[in-house]
Design a protein around this motif. Structure first.
Motif, PDB file in Angstrom:
ATOM      1  N   LEU A  97       0.834  -1.209   0.000  1.00  0.00           N
ATOM      2  CA  LEU A  97       0.000   0.000   0.000  1.00  0.00           C
ATOM      3  C   LEU A  97       0.868   1.257   0.000  1.00  0.00           C
ATOM      4  CD1 LEU A  97      -2.990   0.970   0.223  1.00  0.00           C
ATOM      5  CD2 LEU A  97      -2.667   1.004   2.710  1.00  0.00           C
ATOM      6  N   ALA A  98       1.888   1.270   0.839  1.00  0.00           N
ATOM      7  CA  ALA A  98       2.768   2.442   0.933  1.00  0.00           C
ATOM      8  C   ALA A  98       3.499   2.689  -0.382  1.00  0.00           C
ATOM      9  CB  ALA A  98       3.759   2.244   2.072  1.00  0.00           C
ATOM     10  N   ALA A  99       4.029   1.619  -0.973  1.00  0.00           N
ATOM     11  CA  ALA A  99       4.767   1.770  -2.227  1.00  0.00           C
ATOM     12  C   ALA A  99       3.853   2.190  -3.366  1.00  0.00           C
ATOM     13  CB  ALA A  99       5.473   0.457  -2.566  1.00  0.00           C
ATOM     14  N   GLY A 100       2.663   1.609  -3.397  1.00  0.00           N
ATOM     15  CA  GLY A 100       1.737   1.903  -4.486  1.00  0.00           C
ATOM     16  C   GLY A 100       1.130   3.279  -4.413  1.00  0.00           C
ATOM     17  N   ARG A 101       0.908   3.766  -3.190  1.00  0.00           N
ATOM     18  CA  ARG A 101       0.237   5.054  -3.002  1.00  0.00           C
ATOM     19  C   ARG A 101       1.202   6.193  -2.696  1.00  0.00           C
ATOM     20  NH1 ARG A 101      -5.337   5.480  -4.180  1.00  0.00           N
ATOM     21  NH2 ARG A 101      -6.279   3.412  -3.934  1.00  0.00           N
ATOM     22  N   GLY A 102       2.471   5.858  -2.458  1.00  0.00           N
ATOM     23  CA  GLY A 102       3.439   6.903  -2.151  1.00  0.00           C
ATOM     24  C   GLY A 102       3.193   7.579  -0.814  1.00  0.00           C
ATOM     25  N   CYS A 103       2.813   6.778   0.189  1.00  0.00           N
ATOM     26  CA  CYS A 103       2.531   7.333   1.512  1.00  0.00           C
ATOM     27  C   CYS A 103       3.216   6.475   2.584  1.00  0.00           C
ATOM     28  CB  CYS A 103       1.021   7.368   1.771  1.00  0.00           C
ATOM     29  SG  CYS A 103       0.224   5.748   1.777  1.00  0.00           S
ATOM     30  N   VAL A 104       3.140   6.926   3.819  1.00  0.00           N
ATOM     31  CA  VAL A 104       3.579   6.122   4.956  1.00  0.00           C
ATOM     32  C   VAL A 104       2.363   5.373   5.495  1.00  0.00           C
ATOM     33  CG1 VAL A 104       4.402   6.227   7.350  1.00  0.00           C
ATOM     34  CG2 VAL A 104       5.502   7.611   5.573  1.00  0.00           C
ATOM     35  N   VAL A 105       2.548   4.116   5.863  1.00  0.00           N
ATOM     36  CA  VAL A 105       1.467   3.311   6.428  1.00  0.00           C
ATOM     37  C   VAL A 105       1.893   2.813   7.807  1.00  0.00           C
ATOM     38  CG1 VAL A 105       0.043   1.233   6.183  1.00  0.00           C
ATOM     39  CG2 VAL A 105       0.617   2.607   4.156  1.00  0.00           C
ATOM     40  N   ALA A 106       1.058   3.041   8.799  1.00  0.00           N
ATOM     41  CA  ALA A 106       1.307   2.574  10.165  1.00  0.00           C
ATOM     42  C   ALA A 106       0.244   1.560  10.544  1.00  0.00           C
ATOM     43  CB  ALA A 106       1.293   3.743  11.136  1.00  0.00           C
ATOM     44  N   VAL A 107       0.684   0.365  10.928  1.00  0.00           N
ATOM     45  CA  VAL A 107      -0.210  -0.673  11.430  1.00  0.00           C
ATOM     46  C   VAL A 107       0.008  -0.738  12.933  1.00  0.00           C
ATOM     47  CG1 VAL A 107      -0.987  -3.048  11.174  1.00  0.00           C
ATOM     48  CG2 VAL A 107       0.259  -1.947   9.300  1.00  0.00           C
ATOM     49  N   THR A 108      -0.999  -0.424  13.715  1.00  0.00           N
ATOM     50  CA  THR A 108      -0.792  -0.359  15.161  1.00  0.00           C
ATOM     51  C   THR A 108      -1.462  -1.536  15.868  1.00  0.00           C
ATOM     52  OG1 THR A 108      -2.678   1.159  15.361  1.00  0.00           O
ATOM     53  CG2 THR A 108      -0.496   2.137  15.180  1.00  0.00           C
ATOM     54  N   GLY A 109      -0.812  -1.960  16.948  1.00  0.00           N
ATOM     55  CA  GLY A 109      -1.286  -3.103  17.711  1.00  0.00           C
ATOM     56  C   GLY A 109      -0.309  -3.368  18.842  1.00  0.00           C
ATOM     57  N   ALA A 110      -0.138  -4.643  19.201  1.00  0.00           N
ATOM     58  CA  ALA A 110       0.762  -4.987  20.299  1.00  0.00           C
ATOM     59  C   ALA A 110       2.185  -4.495  20.005  1.00  0.00           C
ATOM     60  CB  ALA A 110       0.748  -6.494  20.528  1.00  0.00           C
ATOM     61  N   VAL A 111       2.647  -4.691  18.774  1.00  0.00           N
ATOM     62  CA  VAL A 111       3.909  -4.125  18.282  1.00  0.00           C
ATOM     63  C   VAL A 111       3.587  -3.412  16.972  1.00  0.00           C
ATOM     64  CG1 VAL A 111       6.254  -4.585  17.492  1.00  0.00           C
ATOM     65  CG2 VAL A 111       5.286  -5.954  19.346  1.00  0.00           C
ATOM     66  N   ASP A 112       3.790  -2.115  16.924  1.00  0.00           N
ATOM     67  CA  ASP A 112       3.423  -1.333  15.742  1.00  0.00           C
ATOM     68  C   ASP A 112       4.402  -1.579  14.597  1.00  0.00           C
ATOM     69  OD1 ASP A 112       1.466  -0.180  17.399  1.00  0.00           O
ATOM     70  OD2 ASP A 112       2.808   1.463  17.970  1.00  0.00           O
ATOM     71  N   PHE A 113       3.902  -1.394  13.382  1.00  0.00           N
ATOM     72  CA  PHE A 113       4.736  -1.534  12.183  1.00  0.00           C
ATOM     73  C   PHE A 113       4.521  -0.300  11.318  1.00  0.00           C
ATOM     74  CE2 PHE A 113       5.220  -2.895   7.706  1.00  0.00           C
ATOM     75  CZ  PHE A 113       6.533  -3.350   7.737  1.00  0.00           C
ATOM     76  N   VAL A 114       5.618   0.332  10.886  1.00  0.00           N
ATOM     77  CA  VAL A 114       5.557   1.543  10.049  1.00  0.00           C
ATOM     78  C   VAL A 114       6.417   1.332   8.823  1.00  0.00           C
ATOM     79  CG1 VAL A 114       5.975   4.030   9.930  1.00  0.00           C
ATOM     80  CG2 VAL A 114       5.278   2.999  12.098  1.00  0.00           C
ATOM     81  N   THR A 115       5.901   1.722   7.660  1.00  0.00           N
ATOM     82  CA  THR A 115       6.689   1.601   6.432  1.00  0.00           C
ATOM     83  C   THR A 115       6.307   2.688   5.452  1.00  0.00           C
ATOM     84  OG1 THR A 115       7.324   0.135   4.607  1.00  0.00           O
ATOM     85  CG2 THR A 115       5.055  -0.009   5.372  1.00  0.00           C
ATOM     86  N   ASP A 116       7.275   3.064   4.621  1.00  0.00           N
ATOM     87  CA  ASP A 116       6.984   3.929   3.475  1.00  0.00           C
ATOM     88  C   ASP A 116       7.174   3.159   2.174  1.00  0.00           C
ATOM     89  OD1 ASP A 116       9.727   3.704   3.307  1.00  0.00           O
ATOM     90  OD2 ASP A 116      10.134   5.852   3.373  1.00  0.00           O
ATOM     91  N   GLY A 117       7.227   1.839   2.283  1.00  0.00           N
ATOM     92  CA  GLY A 117       7.421   0.980   1.131  1.00  0.00           C
ATOM     93  C   GLY A 117       8.876   0.655   0.889  1.00  0.00           C
ATOM     94  N   ARG A 118       9.742   1.460   1.451  1.00  0.00           N
ATOM     95  CA  ARG A 118      11.187   1.242   1.293  1.00  0.00           C
ATOM     96  C   ARG A 118      11.836   0.991   2.649  1.00  0.00           C
ATOM     97  NH1 ARG A 118      15.269   4.966   1.551  1.00  0.00           N
ATOM     98  NH2 ARG A 118      13.749   6.653   1.691  1.00  0.00           N
ATOM     99  N   ARG A 119      11.495   1.829   3.611  1.00  0.00           N
ATOM    100  CA  ARG A 119      11.989   1.670   4.979  1.00  0.00           C
ATOM    101  C   ARG A 119      10.884   1.065   5.842  1.00  0.00           C
ATOM    102  NH1 ARG A 119      13.348   7.866   5.971  1.00  0.00           N
ATOM    103  NH2 ARG A 119      11.354   7.993   4.877  1.00  0.00           N
ATOM    104  N   ALA A 120      11.279   0.472   6.974  1.00  0.00           N
ATOM    105  CA  ALA A 120      10.275  -0.080   7.889  1.00  0.00           C
ATOM    106  C   ALA A 120      10.819  -0.054   9.314  1.00  0.00           C
ATOM    107  CB  ALA A 120       9.899  -1.506   7.495  1.00  0.00           C
ATOM    108  N   ALA A 121       9.914   0.065  10.275  1.00  0.00           N
ATOM    109  CA  ALA A 121      10.284   0.075  11.686  1.00  0.00           C
ATOM    110  C   ALA A 121       9.185  -0.587  12.506  1.00  0.00           C
ATOM    111  CB  ALA A 121      10.502   1.516  12.165  1.00  0.00           C
ATOM    112  N   LYS A 122       9.597  -1.177  13.618  1.00  0.00           N
ATOM    113  CA  LYS A 122       8.653  -1.743  14.576  1.00  0.00           C
ATOM    114  C   LYS A 122       8.833  -1.022  15.901  1.00  0.00           C
ATOM    115  CE  LYS A 122       8.399  -6.281  12.381  1.00  0.00           C
ATOM    116  NZ  LYS A 122       8.530  -7.747  12.535  1.00  0.00           N
ATOM    117  N   ILE A 123       7.713  -0.704  16.548  1.00  0.00           N
ATOM    118  CA  ILE A 123       7.750   0.030  17.811  1.00  0.00           C
ATOM    119  C   ILE A 123       7.045  -0.801  18.882  1.00  0.00           C
ATOM    120  CG2 ILE A 123       7.009   2.116  19.015  1.00  0.00           C
ATOM    121  CD1 ILE A 123       7.223   2.247  15.268  1.00  0.00           C
TER     122      ILE A 123
END
Length: 268
Positions: free
Chosen positions: A158-184
């Motif tokens: 979704l992030a790569a296709g739309r050119g945005c940052v996507v954050a999936v939040t839950g017990a451990v969050d996941f953030v990506t811009d399609g190229r980079r990614a991080a878990k919080i």
């Protein structure tokens, strides 16, 4: 972390507080009070302006816009569309929270139309991001029934296709811009028992995005701040009631040094 993010969560928090951003929040009835208090506690300025008669004009003067489709109606959608138009014209970031888009055909249609306005950041739970990316997430009302890990591939797509940052939040969050990614990591098991904290997190992401140039850094900083405050509040809370007010206090008390020492961000 330096190779992927330009600034740390503590630096992002400092930049946000120095800016005191005005965040226009179009959110649902349940979340308005909690979201406004969350922004005030962290040091931002909230404004709940949603009617189409003024939403576009206000978005031009606000520093960021957040859109939450928790309580939908055609009138509210008109206000959302007007506000997005104003934010885009003014070059402001706008953040999309596709609450329970999988629940009805109307929600799916509205979410698809809003996505065509190219949000800067999308934040949702795993089921919402799965549904938005075409992965078939179902959810149960506004609650996720899928783990965050199940939505990681969809978030990257979704992030790569739309050119945005996507954050999936839950017990451990996941953030990506399609190229980079991080878990919080962090937060508390009590957070899902307090209404509208996820919706408030979307507004907090808006505050950080208003002050931090890179939307990926802004999102990681906001999620790390939210998780650190949740962890601090849980230390003395005895249940969801006391957690709620302690969480606001923890947001207000959180400083850069505390965030630097407690933030658990893993870059992948």
């Amino acid at each position: 972390m330096e190779a992927i993010v330009k600034i740390s969560p503590a630096q992002a928090l400092a930049e946000m507080r120095a800016t005191i951003p005005l965040v226009q929040c179009i959110t649902n009835y349940v979340a308005m009070n909690v979201a406004a208090n969350t922004l005030l506690a962290i040091g931002a300025s909230p404004a709940m302006v949603h009617t189409a008669d003024e939403a576009e004009e206000f978005a031009v003067v606000a520093d960021a816009l957040t859109i939450n489709i928790g309580t939908l109606s055609p009138t509210w959608v008109a206000g959302m569309t007007a506000a997005i138009t104003g934010a885009r014209q003014a070059g402001r970031p706008w953040i999309f929270d596709p609450v329970a888009l999988h629940a009805t055909a109307y929600r799916r249609d509205v979410a698809a139309r809003l996505m065509d306005f190219s949000p800067t950041i999308v934040r949702g739970n795993a089921s919402e991001i799965l549904a938005l990316s075409g992965g078939g997430g179902a959810g149960r009302g506004a609650d996720a029934t899928d783990p965050v890990a199940a939505a990681e591939a969809g978030a990257r797509k979704l992030a790569a296709g739309r050119g945005c940052v996507v954050a999936v939040t839950g017990a451990v969050d996941f953030v990506t811009d399609g190229r980079r990614a991080a878990k919080i990591s962090g937060g508390s098991e009590l957070m899902p028992q307090v209404t509208a904290l996820g919706c408030s997190l979307t507004c907090l992401v808006g505050a950080f995005a208003a002050a931090v140039t890179d939307p990926f850094d802004a999102t990681v900083g906001a999620l790390a701040t939210f998780a650190a405050a949740g962890e601090a509040a849980a230390q003395k809370a005895v249940g969801p009631g006391s957690f709620g007010w302690r969480f606001l206090d923890a947001l207000a008390a959180l400083d850069g040094a505390a965030l630097e020492s407690t933030a658990r961000v893993t870059l992948t």
